[in-house]
Design an enzyme around this catalytic site. Structure first.
Site, PDB file in Angstrom:
ATOM      1  N   ASN A   1     -10.026  -0.003  -0.441  1.00 50.71           N
ATOM      2  CA  ASN A   1      -8.564   0.063  -0.368  1.00 50.71           C
ATOM      3  C   ASN A   1      -7.988  -0.505  -1.670  1.00 50.71           C
ATOM      4  OD1 ASN A   1      -5.845  -0.296   0.109  1.00 50.71           O
ATOM      5  ND2 ASN A   1      -6.081  -1.212   2.135  1.00 50.71           N
TER       6      ASN A   1
ATOM      7  N   HIS B   1      -3.517   7.376   2.376  1.00 55.40           N
ATOM      8  CA  HIS B   1      -3.866   6.050   1.864  1.00 55.40           C
ATOM      9  C   HIS B   1      -5.280   5.730   2.343  1.00 55.40           C
ATOM     10  CE1 HIS B   1      -3.949   1.937   0.839  1.00 55.40           C
ATOM     11  NE2 HIS B   1      -3.783   1.487   2.068  1.00 55.40           N
TER      12      HIS B   1
ATOM     13  N   CYS C   1       0.812  -1.228   0.000  1.00 53.07           N
ATOM     14  CA  CYS C   1       0.000   0.000   0.000  1.00 53.07           C
ATOM     15  C   CYS C   1       0.844   1.276   0.000  1.00 53.07           C
ATOM     16  CB  CYS C   1      -0.958   0.008   1.183  1.00 53.07           C
ATOM     17  SG  CYS C   1      -2.120  -1.352   1.131  1.00 53.07           S
TER      18      CYS C   1
HETATM   19  N1  COA Z   1     -18.831  -8.226   8.758  1.00 50.65           N
HETATM   20  C1  COA Z   1     -19.312  -8.436   9.990  1.00 50.65           C
HETATM   21  N2  COA Z   1     -18.539  -8.721  11.055  1.00 50.65           N
HETATM   22  C2  COA Z   1     -17.218  -8.805  10.845  1.00 50.65           C
HETATM   23  C3  COA Z   1     -16.641  -8.602   9.579  1.00 50.65           C
HETATM   24  C4  COA Z   1     -17.507  -8.308   8.513  1.00 50.65           C
HETATM   25  N3  COA Z   1     -17.070  -8.093   7.258  1.00 50.65           N
HETATM   26  N4  COA Z   1     -15.301  -8.736   9.678  1.00 50.65           N
HETATM   27  C5  COA Z   1     -15.035  -8.995  10.966  1.00 50.65           C
HETATM   28  N5  COA Z   1     -16.194  -9.047  11.673  1.00 50.65           N
HETATM   29  C6  COA Z   1     -16.368  -9.315  13.092  1.00 50.65           C
HETATM   30  C7  COA Z   1     -15.217 -10.073  13.702  1.00 50.65           C
HETATM   31  O1  COA Z   1     -15.357 -11.467  13.475  1.00 50.65           O
HETATM   32  C8  COA Z   1     -15.337  -9.702  15.154  1.00 50.65           C
HETATM   33  O2  COA Z   1     -16.343 -10.489  15.738  1.00 50.65           O
HETATM   34  P1  COA Z   1     -16.173 -11.026  17.244  1.00 50.65           P
HETATM   35  O3  COA Z   1     -16.099  -9.791  18.094  1.00 50.65           O
HETATM   36  O4  COA Z   1     -17.415 -11.824  17.438  1.00 50.65           O
HETATM   37  O5  COA Z   1     -14.919 -11.829  17.246  1.00 50.65           O
HETATM   38  C9  COA Z   1     -15.848  -8.270  15.108  1.00 50.65           C
HETATM   39  O6  COA Z   1     -16.393  -8.069  13.792  1.00 50.65           O
HETATM   40  C10 COA Z   1     -14.778  -7.223  15.371  1.00 50.65           C
HETATM   41  O7  COA Z   1     -13.624  -7.566  14.602  1.00 50.65           O
HETATM   42  P2  COA Z   1     -12.339  -6.677  14.606  1.00 50.65           P
HETATM   43  O8  COA Z   1     -11.340  -7.304  13.667  1.00 50.65           O
HETATM   44  O9  COA Z   1     -11.910  -6.406  16.002  1.00 50.65           O
HETATM   45  O10 COA Z   1     -12.926  -5.332  13.968  1.00 50.65           O
HETATM   46  P3  COA Z   1     -12.237  -3.969  13.725  1.00 50.65           P
HETATM   47  O11 COA Z   1     -13.007  -2.908  14.355  1.00 50.65           O
HETATM   48  O12 COA Z   1     -10.750  -4.025  14.005  1.00 50.65           O
HETATM   49  O13 COA Z   1     -12.395  -3.791  12.159  1.00 50.65           O
HETATM   50  C11 COA Z   1     -11.068  -3.975  10.189  1.00 50.65           C
HETATM   51  C12 COA Z   1     -11.814  -4.725  11.261  1.00 50.65           C
HETATM   52  C13 COA Z   1     -10.386  -4.997   9.300  1.00 50.65           C
HETATM   53  C14 COA Z   1     -12.054  -3.162   9.406  1.00 50.65           C
HETATM   54  C15 COA Z   1     -10.019  -3.040  10.831  1.00 50.65           C
HETATM   55  O14 COA Z   1      -9.292  -3.737  11.795  1.00 50.65           O
HETATM   56  C16 COA Z   1      -9.048  -2.462   9.837  1.00 50.65           C
HETATM   57  O15 COA Z   1      -9.417  -1.679   8.994  1.00 50.65           O
HETATM   58  N6  COA Z   1      -7.764  -2.823   9.964  1.00 50.65           N
HETATM   59  C17 COA Z   1      -6.720  -2.268   9.128  1.00 50.65           C
HETATM   60  C18 COA Z   1      -6.870  -2.824   7.763  1.00 50.65           C
HETATM   61  C19 COA Z   1      -5.857  -2.269   6.866  1.00 50.65           C
HETATM   62  O16 COA Z   1      -5.644  -1.099   6.849  1.00 50.65           O
HETATM   63  N7  COA Z   1      -5.258  -3.171   6.104  1.00 50.65           N
HETATM   64  C20 COA Z   1      -4.383  -2.867   5.062  1.00 50.65           C
HETATM   65  C21 COA Z   1      -3.239  -2.058   5.511  1.00 50.65           C
HETATM   66  S1  COA Z   1      -2.931  -0.990   4.225  1.00 50.65           S
END
Ligand code: COA
Length: 322
Positions: A279, A249, A113
């Site tokens: 993204n 980004h 990224c």
């Molecule tokens: N729909 C519904 N629920 C979902 C889901 C989806 N698409 N994806 C994950 N969940 C659930 C998880 O299973 C978890 O459930 P649980 O509490 O029962 O275990 C809950 O939602 C919370 O998950 P979590 O991973 O803690 O959520 P979050 O608030 O961290 O959001 C992301 C997840 C991926 C959106 C976030 O962490 C993120 O954006 N991370 C950075 C990603 C990124 O930038 N990546 C590339 C780098 S350039």
């Protein structure tokens, strides 16, 4: 002293749009969850026969047209991508041929990224040293090809697209500073764990997917991007209020909000495209830049802070007088 000025921008998105509602039919998720957690409403997905080079070509042509530059004037091509068309030639060489450009250096950069930020940093060095005068710098991805469409934790996040800039040597300010970093210790948090040398050809295609510990990546991204903002301002002895536009980004609106807060910047000075693009990895920053240039928000003389964080981990920023 010679600087590298952005003299044209361009971008391209595949025609097909994949909405959150459509994703609800594919995995156990909801439009509400995706919007609240990421800010994403939709993303563009390349057609089966459409490749990264196809997207890059359209973005490059638009940037060259905006810059008023023909093929004979380009003397450096850098493509930032994690999803090249083939093992070799590089996507930059494939693109060079399509654009009828001959003889100049052309190569790909892989910093996931942060790829476009790295590519700008390298092109800037070429121009400042006199090794190039007019560079075509592109971020292009078909990330949908390495997404596991049955994994709700990742498939809601990514999209395809391309963005490009033409940089030219100038005696007036352009790129003011670049700040590139990496720490290879975090592979386990974000990766595609297969590749050519690890025997990709022996695997089922279905195994070459993005694996991510989203929550841990999120925390690292917020703190690291906060630090890069400080580093960029300190290196240039600038105040937060000296920045006119933040072009981050586009991974997650909550990460973008946190960086804007760090800069004490109102969100109407932040270019946000994550809602419609998702993204797009190396394409996200140049796509956002082109959108805001073309809709007239970014004007000549504005000071822009471009930043990114991604797999590697890699991260970086570019400060630009537009
Ligand atoms: N729909 C519904 N629920 C979902 C889901 C989806 N698409 N994806 C994950 N969940 C659930 C998880 O299973 C978890 O459930 P649980 O509490 O029962 O275990 C809950 O939602 C919370 O998950 P979590 O991973 O803690 O959520 P979050 O608030 O961290 O959001 C992301 C997840 C991926 C959106 C976030 O962490 C993120 O954006 N991370 C950075 C990603 C990124 O930038 N990546 C590339 C780098 S350039």
């Amino acid at each position: 002293m010679t600087s590298a000025r952005i003299i044209g921008t361009g971008s391209f998105l595949p025609e097909r749009i994949l909405t959150n509602q459509q994703l609800e039919q594919m995995v156990e998720t909801t439009d509400l969850w995706i919007r609240e957690r990421t800010g994403i409403r939709q993303r563009h997905i390349a057609a089966p026969e459409e490749t990264t080079c196809d997207l890059a070509e359209q973005a490059a042509r638009r940037a060259m047209s905006a810059a008023g530059k023909g093929p004979e004037e380009i003397d450096l091509i850098i493509v930032a991508t994690t999803t090249p068309d083939q093992v070799f030639p590089s996507t930059a060489c494939l693109l060079q041929s399509r654009l009828d450009i001959h003889g100049c250096a052309a190569f790909d950069i892989q910093a996931v990224c942060t790829g476009f930020i790295y590519a700008l940093g390298v092109a800037n060095s070429f121009i400042r040293s006199g090794a190039a005068r007019c560079a075509l710098v592109i971020g292009a991805e078909t990330l949908s090809r390495i997404v596991d469409w049955s994994d709700r934790q990742t498939c809601v996040l990514f999209g395809d697209g391309a963005g490009a800039v033409v940089l030219e040597a100038a005696e007036t300010p352009g790129i003011i500073s670049t700040h590139l970093h990496a720490d290879g210790d975090y592979e386990s948090l974000l990766r595609v764990p297969v590749g050519i040398s690890k025997g990709y050809h022996k695997l089922q295609q279905e195994q070459a997917f993005i694996e991510m510990k989203g929550n841990e990546v999120f925390k690292m991204a917020v703190t690291t991007l906060g630090r890069i903002v400080d580093e960029t301002l300190e290196a240039n002895q600038m105040k937060k209020t000296d920045i006119d536009w933040l072009i981050p980004h586009q991974a997650n609106i909550r990460i973008i909000n946190a960086t804007a807060k760090k800069l004490r910047m109102a969100m109407d000075r932040v270019v946000v495209t994550v809602d419609t693009h998702g993204n797009t990895s190396a394409a996200s920053v140049p796509l956002a830049l082109d959108v805001a240039v073309r809709d007239g928000r970014i004007r000549r003389g504005d000071t822009l802070l471009l930043e990114a964080f991604g797999g590697g981990f890699t991260w970086g920023s570019v400060l630009v007088k537009y």
